[in-house]
Design a protein around this motif. Structure first.
Motif, PDB file in Angstrom:
ATOM      1  N   ALA A 159       0.825  -1.209   0.000  1.00 16.45           N
ATOM      2  CA  ALA A 159       0.000   0.000   0.000  1.00 16.45           C
ATOM      3  C   ALA A 159       0.858   1.256   0.000  1.00 16.45           C
ATOM      4  N   ALA A 160       2.007   1.227   0.710  1.00 13.14           N
ATOM      5  CA  ALA A 160       2.902   2.384   0.719  1.00 13.14           C
ATOM      6  C   ALA A 160       3.495   2.624  -0.660  1.00 13.14           C
ATOM      7  N   VAL A 161       3.819   1.557  -1.387  1.00 10.14           N
ATOM      8  CA  VAL A 161       4.377   1.708  -2.735  1.00 10.14           C
ATOM      9  C   VAL A 161       3.334   2.272  -3.683  1.00 10.14           C
ATOM     10  N   GLN A 162       2.120   1.801  -3.601  1.00  8.50           N
ATOM     11  CA  GLN A 162       1.066   2.294  -4.485  1.00  8.50           C
ATOM     12  C   GLN A 162       0.720   3.751  -4.210  1.00  8.50           C
ATOM     13  N   SER A 163       0.841   4.169  -2.934  1.00  9.04           N
ATOM     14  CA  SER A 163       0.554   5.566  -2.601  1.00  9.04           C
ATOM     15  C   SER A 163       1.732   6.488  -2.872  1.00  9.04           C
ATOM     16  N   GLY A 164       2.917   5.922  -3.104  1.00  8.92           N
ATOM     17  CA  GLY A 164       4.087   6.736  -3.373  1.00  8.92           C
ATOM     18  C   GLY A 164       4.742   7.322  -2.145  1.00  8.92           C
ATOM     19  N   GLU A 165       4.365   6.909  -0.960  1.00 12.65           N
ATOM     20  CA  GLU A 165       4.951   7.415   0.274  1.00 12.65           C
ATOM     21  C   GLU A 165       6.086   6.501   0.725  1.00 12.65           C
ATOM     22  N   PRO A 166       7.034   7.020   1.524  1.00 10.79           N
ATOM     23  CA  PRO A 166       8.062   6.150   2.104  1.00 10.79           C
ATOM     24  C   PRO A 166       7.433   5.102   3.020  1.00 10.79           C
ATOM     25  N   MET A 168       8.283   3.818   5.954  1.00 13.11           N
ATOM     26  CA  MET A 168       8.205   4.097   7.384  1.00 13.11           C
ATOM     27  C   MET A 168       7.331   5.297   7.711  1.00 13.11           C
ATOM     28  N   ARG A 169       6.871   6.032   6.678  1.00  9.50           N
ATOM     29  CA  ARG A 169       6.016   7.200   6.922  1.00  9.50           C
ATOM     30  C   ARG A 169       4.605   6.998   6.397  1.00  9.50           C
ATOM     31  N   TYR A 170       4.316   5.831   5.942  1.00  8.18           N
ATOM     32  CA  TYR A 170       2.984   5.581   5.386  1.00  8.18           C
ATOM     33  C   TYR A 170       1.950   5.560   6.518  1.00  8.18           C
ATOM     34  N   GLY A 171       0.903   6.383   6.352  1.00  9.28           N
ATOM     35  CA  GLY A 171      -0.167   6.446   7.348  1.00  9.28           C
ATOM     36  C   GLY A 171       0.233   7.166   8.608  1.00  9.28           C
ATOM     37  N   GLU A 172       0.958   8.287   8.496  1.00  6.35           N
ATOM     38  CA  GLU A 172       1.419   9.018   9.683  1.00  6.35           C
ATOM     39  C   GLU A 172       0.312   9.787  10.379  1.00  6.35           C
ATOM     40  N   SER A 173      -0.828   9.938   9.764  1.00  6.95           N
ATOM     41  CA  SER A 173      -1.914  10.726  10.349  1.00  6.95           C
ATOM     42  C   SER A 173      -2.742   9.900  11.324  1.00  6.95           C
ATOM     43  N   ILE A 174      -2.050   9.210  12.230  1.00  6.38           N
ATOM     44  CA  ILE A 174      -2.761   8.416  13.234  1.00  6.38           C
ATOM     45  C   ILE A 174      -3.261   9.304  14.364  1.00  6.38           C
ATOM     46  N   GLY A 175      -2.390  10.186  14.830  1.00  2.00           N
ATOM     47  CA  GLY A 175      -2.751  11.066  15.938  1.00  2.00           C
ATOM     48  C   GLY A 175      -2.484  12.508  15.576  1.00  2.00           C
ATOM     49  N   ASP A 176      -2.966  13.399  16.410  1.00  3.12           N
ATOM     50  CA  ASP A 176      -2.785  14.822  16.172  1.00  3.12           C
ATOM     51  C   ASP A 176      -1.571  15.382  16.895  1.00  3.12           C
TER      52      ASP A 176
END
Length: 691
Positions: A159-166, A168-176
């Motif tokens: 999923a990280a490759v398909q989104s183009g994100e690194p 270790m940083r894929y889905g960083e918007s877990i918390g505020d």
């Protein structure tokens, strides 16, 4: 006729049954062959699929792309049977696949949940696996959980490759908050917590890290390795290190093989430094036991002089030919011819360095190695650059340090007598070493400081050589076991700084509290009644004090009390000879039931007075005997006095030693203080003479 027909019918029936059985056996053989052929075709098709997938993964890795084991979404109707990714999972039953996907959904929800891993990690595992034990998984349950986590990790990387994100940083918007994490680090933190607390198998986190590095590009691997470095203290704990040290070593070696030694020098150095800190010093897997050199690292240089060269080409060839000896110092050995060839070439190079010294101005302008610039691990060997390289101080230091390393190997400690160089060779090595060190001091900037650093490094290297040749003994020493004293053995008396334990403790207190000497309470002497009160309480039979804890067995306590009684209570102190320490205690402090035991009786008083009178008369007789010879020298004037005193003196002097001992039974010696005199029941006291 009937009989012949009957026999023919029976024969035909028998043959028909025989042919029927034969046909059936032939059919069974053909069926088995068909099944075996079909199984072989299916197995070949699956192997062909696996080979294609491995080839595709290798091409992705070689091209620097993300390696994804699972292929992208394709039309499965165009593929042959069993040529899908779920062919690998065909070995599992339907219930297992359902459990696998359900558990994966639970962990997908968990990694999106804020909070610390210890708040929900164990509960999630219990809900997903439903283990036999509540806090620790067994072998089969660990294998199931590992399959779930590895499958989830592959999905996250894809999923990280398909989104183009690194990765270790894929889905960083877990918390505020500021400490947000990606989904992959979040999953790794959960697994690391479970491994650290021994809820799951300790090597699972190392397996996930290995899979993650194999599925990622080198750019993402740098971020992954940063996570490994941040968790080094936890991964290095004994319960985790023993389970995953080999997996971590394999992971780091795979990264080093994929990295470029010329372009990724910093990343390679980080990996090597991590291995040096992660593994103990005595780990044999990181030690070159046999001392093998990397002979594949060859230095290639020009063999023919190009047109328009501005330097001596013979010197160029002589200079770069030294790398053959630096590459493999063992090739010199005891071969005299190779040593002479090396020494002659080195002499030419050192003479050139000495003839062309560098100044501080030249070193600052001609330094090709900038601290902030990216540099290569090897210098270029082009003949056109030779003139510039000779003016570079870092280049000169590079060559001179190589010379010191070679000399240090030739005279390395711990060799046998056969491997040691001859005396002539030792002298040449010593002279070359002095010249090289002098050149290092002359090479700016800070040549002398640089030489001291190199000598320190070589000294440490010699210690490592000794350690390897001694068999790589472990550095961690076991604590020495305390030797127990055998029963009946002679015990060693402890030695104190000031004679005994009490004086040593007093001296220690004085050092810790300098004002103790000026304290007015220090000189206060307690009263006798106050001091003997603990002993009086122990004398009460109802107290039930054991002999071990009785104050009368405390020698220091009794000694201090006797000194106080001698100064303040002479009457009580006199009872020590009859009743011991307990008799010194004042009567008002003693319990009523034991007070009568220590009160003096009249007969005892008269006997004691008789003994004292007899003892004083014996002492007077001895003094008179000693004084008689001295009085004879005084002359005739004193003779009447001596004659007058003669009857009494001679009567006392004529007593034999045996009779004297009988008359003075109290002086027959040896009685120690504290010993009680027992009265003789058969002896009655003599009546006192009347005046």
């Amino acid at each position: 006729m009937v009989k012949e027909s009957r026999a023919l019918f029976d024969h035909q029936t028998f043959m028909g049954a025989y042919h029927e059985r034969a046909e059936k056996e032939r059919h069974d053989r053909l069926e088995m062959w068909n099944r075996a052929q079909a199984y072989g075709q299916d197995h070949e098709m699956n192997m062909r699929y696996l080979d294609d997938r491995n080839r595709r993964m290798h091409d992705q890795w070689h091209a620097g792309e993300t390696v994804v084991p699972a292929p992208p979404s394709v039309d499965y109707t165009t593929l042959p049977p069993y040529d899908v990714d779920f062919g690998v999972l065909g070995f599992f039953d339907h219930d297992f696949l359902i459990l696998l996907f359900i558990s994966g959904d639970l962990f997908r929800k968990v990694i999106n949940q804020p909070g610390k891993p210890q708040d929900f990690a164990l509960r999630t595992v219990q809900e997903a696996i439903k283990p036999q034990r509540q806090t620790k998984l067994v072998q089969d349950e660990n294998q199931l959980l590992e399959n779930i986590l590895r499958t989830l990790l592959q999905e996250l990387v894809s999923a990280a490759v398909q989104s183009g994100e690194p990765t270790m940083r894929y889905g960083e918007s877990i918390g505020d908050d500021e400490n947000t994490q990606g989904k992959v680090p979040r999953l790794l933190d959960i697994v690391l917590y479970l491994c650290e607390n021994e809820h799951i198998e300790g090597g699972m986190i190392f397996q996930l890290l290995e899979d993650l590095t194999e599925m990622s590009t080198m750019r993402n691997c740098e971020d992954i390795f940063g996570y490994i470095e941040s968790k080094q203290d936890i991964l290095g704990k004994p319960e985790l290190f023993a389970r995953g040290k080999l997996v971590m070593l394999r992971t780091c070696n795979q990264l080093l093989r994929r990295l470029s030694k010329a372009n990724d020098v910093v990343f390679c150095g980080r990996i090597i430094m991590f291995l040096a800190h992660f593994f103990p010093l005595s780990e044999r897997s990181a030690v070159n036991i046999k001392g093998v050199f990397n002979v594949s690292n060859e230095t290639k240089y020009e063999s023919q002089a190009p047109d328009g060269i501005s330097i001596d080409f013979n010197f160029y060839k002589t200079f770069w030919s030294l790398q053959e000896y630096f590459n493999n110092p063992a090739s010199i050995g005891l071969a005299t011819t190779r040593w002479h060839k090396f020494s002659s070439s080195l002499t030419v190079v050192l003479n050139t360095f000495e003839a062309q010294p560098l100044s501080d101005e030249e070193s600052s302008t001609n330094n090709l190695e900038d601290e902030a610039a990216t540099f290569s691990i090897k210098y270029l060997t082009s003949s056109n650059l030779m003139g510039l390289e000779l003016k570079d101080p870092s280049f000169r230091r590079h060559i001179l340090v190589q010379c010191l390393i070679l000399f240090d190997f030739l005279k390395a400690p711990g060799k046998n007598d056969k491997d040691l160089p001859p005396e002539t060779m030792k002298e040449e090595i010593k002279s070359f070493e002095e010249r090289v060190k002098q050149l290092l001091v002359m090479t700016p900037p800070k040549g002398e400081k640089f030489l001291h650093s190199i000598e320190h490094i070589l000294e440490r290297e010699r210690n490592w050589v000794w350690w390897k040749r001694d068999g790589c003994a472990p550095f961690e020493k076991q604590p020495a076991e305390k030797k127990t004293v055998r029963d009946g053995g002679k015990k060693r008396r402890p030695r104190w700084r000031l004679g005994n334990k009490e004086l040593a403790q007093l001296w220690k207190w004085a050092d810790q509290n300098p004002n103790a000497l000026t304290d007015p309470q220090r000189v206060r002497t307690p009263a006798v009644t106050e001091y003997w009160k603990p002993l009086a309480e122990n004398m009460d039979p109802s107290a039930g004090i054991e002999a071990e804890y009785h104050h009368k067995n405390n020698r220091v306590y009794c000694w201090k009390g006797l000194r106080f009684s001698a100064r303040q209570d002479l009457e009580g102190f006199s009872r020590f000879t009859e009743f011991g320490v307990e008799g010194v205690v004042p009567m008002e402090l003693m319990p009523p039931e034991v007070r009568s035991k220590y009160q003096s009786k009249p007969s005892d008083r008269s006997k004691r007075a008789k003994k004292e009178e007899t003892k004083s008369s014996a002492n007077q007789a001895e003094e008179n005997q000693i004084a008689t010879p001295a009085s004879e020298v005084d002359g005739e004037g004193n003779r009447p006095d001596l004659e007058a005193a003669a009857p009494m003196d001679t009567e006392a002097a004529n007593v034999s030693p045996e009779e004297h001992e009988k008359q003075t039974p109290d002086t027959d010696g040896g009685q120690e203080p504290g010993q009680i005199d027992e009265p003789d029941p058969d002896h009655e006291p003599e009546p006192e003479p009347e005046p």
